[in-house]
Scaffold this motif. Structure first.
Motif, PDB file in Angstrom:
ATOM      1  N   SER A  42       4.187   6.354 -12.216  1.00 30.08           N
ATOM      2  CA  SER A  42       3.702   6.989 -11.188  1.00 30.08           C
ATOM      3  C   SER A  42       3.100   8.200 -13.443  1.00 30.08           C
ATOM      4  N   GLY A  43       3.375   8.120 -14.042  1.00 29.58           N
ATOM      5  CA  GLY A  43       2.790   8.853 -15.496  1.00 29.58           C
ATOM      6  C   GLY A  43       1.614   7.606 -15.857  1.00 29.58           C
ATOM      7  N   GLY A  44       1.200   5.837 -15.029  1.00 25.11           N
ATOM      8  CA  GLY A  44       0.518   5.932 -16.144  1.00 25.11           C
ATOM      9  C   GLY A  44      -1.120   5.693 -15.659  1.00 25.11           C
ATOM     10  N   ASP A  45      -2.175   5.746 -16.237  1.00 27.41           N
ATOM     11  CA  ASP A  45      -3.624   5.738 -16.044  1.00 27.41           C
ATOM     12  C   ASP A  45      -3.588   4.196 -15.882  1.00 27.41           C
ATOM     13  N   TYR A  46      -4.380   4.098 -14.117  1.00 24.12           N
ATOM     14  CA  TYR A  46      -3.924   2.183 -14.226  1.00 24.12           C
ATOM     15  C   TYR A  46      -5.387   2.169 -13.516  1.00 24.12           C
ATOM     16  N   LYS A  47      -5.717   1.368 -13.387  1.00 24.08           N
ATOM     17  CA  LYS A  47      -7.791   1.188 -12.811  1.00 24.08           C
ATOM     18  C   LYS A  47      -6.658  -0.598 -12.243  1.00 24.08           C
ATOM     19  N   LEU A  59       4.734  -1.852  -1.158  1.00 29.32           N
ATOM     20  CA  LEU A  59       4.841  -2.129  -2.344  1.00 29.32           C
ATOM     21  C   LEU A  59       3.387  -0.949  -2.759  1.00 29.32           C
ATOM     22  N   ALA A  60       2.707  -2.093  -1.810  1.00 31.59           N
ATOM     23  CA  ALA A  60       1.071  -2.357  -2.487  1.00 31.59           C
ATOM     24  C   ALA A  60       0.387  -0.559  -1.693  1.00 31.59           C
ATOM     25  N   PHE A  61       0.156  -0.665  -0.568  1.00 35.28           N
ATOM     26  CA  PHE A  61       0.278   0.319   0.028  1.00 35.28           C
ATOM     27  C   PHE A  61       1.116   1.599  -0.091  1.00 35.28           C
ATOM     28  N   PRO A  62       1.909   2.108  -0.392  1.00 35.80           N
ATOM     29  CA  PRO A  62       1.978   3.186  -1.235  1.00 35.80           C
ATOM     30  C   PRO A  62       1.327   3.619  -2.662  1.00 35.80           C
ATOM     31  N   LEU A  63       1.067   2.341  -3.513  1.00 37.16           N
ATOM     32  CA  LEU A  63       0.545   2.195  -5.040  1.00 37.16           C
ATOM     33  C   LEU A  63      -1.206   2.558  -4.246  1.00 37.16           C
ATOM     34  N   ALA A  64      -1.836   2.165  -3.565  1.00 33.42           N
ATOM     35  CA  ALA A  64      -3.081   2.693  -3.511  1.00 33.42           C
ATOM     36  C   ALA A  64      -3.179   4.038  -2.859  1.00 33.42           C
ATOM     37  N   VAL A  65      -2.162   4.683  -2.523  1.00 34.35           N
ATOM     38  CA  VAL A  65      -1.949   5.960  -2.259  1.00 34.35           C
ATOM     39  C   VAL A  65      -2.083   6.632  -3.122  1.00 34.35           C
ATOM     40  N   ARG A  66      -0.730   6.128  -3.991  1.00 36.02           N
ATOM     41  CA  ARG A  66      -0.135   7.342  -5.730  1.00 36.02           C
ATOM     42  C   ARG A  66      -1.359   6.868  -6.543  1.00 36.02           C
ATOM     43  N   PHE A  67      -2.547   6.100  -6.697  1.00 42.70           N
ATOM     44  CA  PHE A  67      -3.378   5.714  -7.788  1.00 42.70           C
ATOM     45  C   PHE A  67      -4.876   5.630  -6.675  1.00 42.70           C
ATOM     46  N   PRO A  68      -5.194   6.759  -6.069  1.00 45.96           N
ATOM     47  CA  PRO A  68      -6.085   6.082  -5.802  1.00 45.96           C
ATOM     48  C   PRO A  68      -7.476   5.742  -5.974  1.00 45.96           C
ATOM     49  N   THR A  69      -7.573   5.938  -7.920  1.00 44.57           N
ATOM     50  CA  THR A  69      -8.969   5.921  -8.111  1.00 44.57           C
ATOM     51  C   THR A  69      -8.444   4.274  -8.959  1.00 44.57           C
ATOM     52  N   ALA A  70      -7.477   2.954  -8.634  1.00 43.28           N
ATOM     53  CA  ALA A  70      -7.584   2.611  -9.456  1.00 43.28           C
ATOM     54  C   ALA A  70      -6.943   1.865  -8.372  1.00 43.28           C
ATOM     55  N   ARG A  71      -7.822  -0.271  -8.503  1.00 40.89           N
ATOM     56  CA  ARG A  71      -8.102  -1.143  -7.415  1.00 40.89           C
ATOM     57  C   ARG A  71      -6.787  -2.223  -7.478  1.00 40.89           C
ATOM     58  N   VAL A  72      -5.535  -1.548  -6.233  1.00 37.52           N
ATOM     59  CA  VAL A  72      -4.757  -2.348  -5.861  1.00 37.52           C
ATOM     60  C   VAL A  72      -5.383  -4.355  -5.214  1.00 37.52           C
ATOM     61  N   TYR A  73      -4.427  -4.663  -5.861  1.00 41.78           N
ATOM     62  CA  TYR A  73      -4.314  -5.362  -4.967  1.00 41.78           C
ATOM     63  C   TYR A  73      -2.836  -6.457  -4.849  1.00 41.78           C
ATOM     64  N   GLY A  74      -2.724  -6.937  -3.419  1.00 44.92           N
ATOM     65  CA  GLY A  74      -1.454  -7.872  -3.568  1.00 44.92           C
ATOM     66  C   GLY A  74      -1.924  -8.902  -2.847  1.00 44.92           C
ATOM     67  N   ILE A  75      -1.323  -9.464  -3.790  1.00 49.01           N
ATOM     68  CA  ILE A  75      -1.259 -11.140  -3.278  1.00 49.01           C
ATOM     69  C   ILE A  75       0.435 -12.104  -2.859  1.00 49.01           C
ATOM     70  N   ASP A  76       0.335 -13.285  -2.370  1.00 49.41           N
ATOM     71  CA  ASP A  76       0.836 -13.487  -1.077  1.00 49.41           C
ATOM     72  C   ASP A  76       1.252 -14.965  -1.201  1.00 49.41           C
ATOM     73  N   LYS A  92      -7.169   1.060   8.467  1.00 48.01           N
ATOM     74  CA  LYS A  92      -7.080   2.415   8.111  1.00 48.01           C
ATOM     75  C   LYS A  92      -8.083   2.321   7.074  1.00 48.01           C
ATOM     76  N   SER A  93      -9.010   2.251   7.014  1.00 48.66           N
ATOM     77  CA  SER A  93     -10.886   2.607   5.946  1.00 48.66           C
ATOM     78  C   SER A  93      -9.766   2.661   4.270  1.00 48.66           C
ATOM     79  N   ILE A  94      -9.138   1.937   3.997  1.00 49.65           N
ATOM     80  CA  ILE A  94      -8.179   2.251   2.790  1.00 49.65           C
ATOM     81  C   ILE A  94      -9.566   1.420   1.440  1.00 49.65           C
ATOM     82  N   SER A  95     -10.310   1.783   0.595  1.00 50.05           N
ATOM     83  CA  SER A  95     -10.857   1.597   0.080  1.00 50.05           C
ATOM     84  C   SER A  95     -10.484   0.637  -1.469  1.00 50.05           C
TER      85      SER A  95
END
Length: 195
Positions: A42-47, A59-76, A92-95
């Motif tokens: 939670s303390g990080g400034d991630y892009k 984990l990816a969906f909550p990370l996208a909410v927690r860090f709205p200015t970061a770009r989150v990628y999930g690979i599988d 859900k229009s998650i950008s």
């Protein structure tokens, strides 16, 4: 012994079916654990954040909410669940979130392009752990962080009995690591331990 590609194929076939079943998803769901993982980062400034072995995006969906200015990628490796996750993202229009299927061996990201790498309950399926850590090191930017949450092997299980049992499921299980083995693996490939 299977090759890395054969192990990935076996895991892909298994997880393309398993990840779509509510019973399995219920087994791996743990909201306390999820909260702890989110608190750890939670303390990080991630892009740019990467969730490797994202599965249902637990984990990816909550990370996208927690860090709205970061770009989150999930690979599988499981294409079926990747498609479903992307449909949810669109619905859900998650950008700031997207999911991508990959070959399980090479991470499709440029050198030093990711600020945070997370993986939850997937590391024991990685067919070549040393290669996985090398790939993480390659794509991790300077000052970046890696968070691995995975079941650990008891150091007294020197014959790896649990691993032998887990391989019976044919879901691509490779091995659980002891805390010491995991630490050594990451440190020997250039990453420093913080916790």
């Amino acid at each position: 012994m299977n090759t890395d590609a054969e192990n990935v194929k076996q895991a892909r076939e298994s997880f393309n079916h398993m990840l779509d079943h509510k019973k399995y998803v219920g087994i791996i769901k743990d909201d306390k654990h999820l909260s702890l993982l989110l608190d750890l980062v939670s303390g990080g400034d991630y892009k740019k954040i990467l969730d490797i072995g994202t599965g249902t995006g637990y984990l990816a969906f909550p990370l996208a909410v927690r860090f709205p200015t970061a770009r989150v990628y999930g690979i599988d490796i499981a294409e079926v669940i990747v498609e479903k996750n992307n449909a949810i993202v669109q619905e859900k229009s998650i950008s700031n979130l997207s999911f991508q299927a990959f070959d399980g061996l090479s991470y499709p990201f440029a050198d030093e392009s990711v600020d945070l790498i997370v993986t939850r309950y997937a590391f024991h399926h990685f067919p070549n752990a040393a290669n996985a850590v090398e790939q993480m090191y390659r794509i991790l930017g300077k000052g970046g962080e890696v968070l691995v949450s995975d079941p650990m092997r008891n150091e007294k299980d020197d014959k790896k009995i649990i691993d032998q049992f887990m391989r019976v499921k044919k879901d691509g299980h490779i091995q659980f690591y002891s805390p010491r083995e995991l630490d050594d693996l990451f440190v020997n490939h250039g990453l420093a331990k913080e916790i």
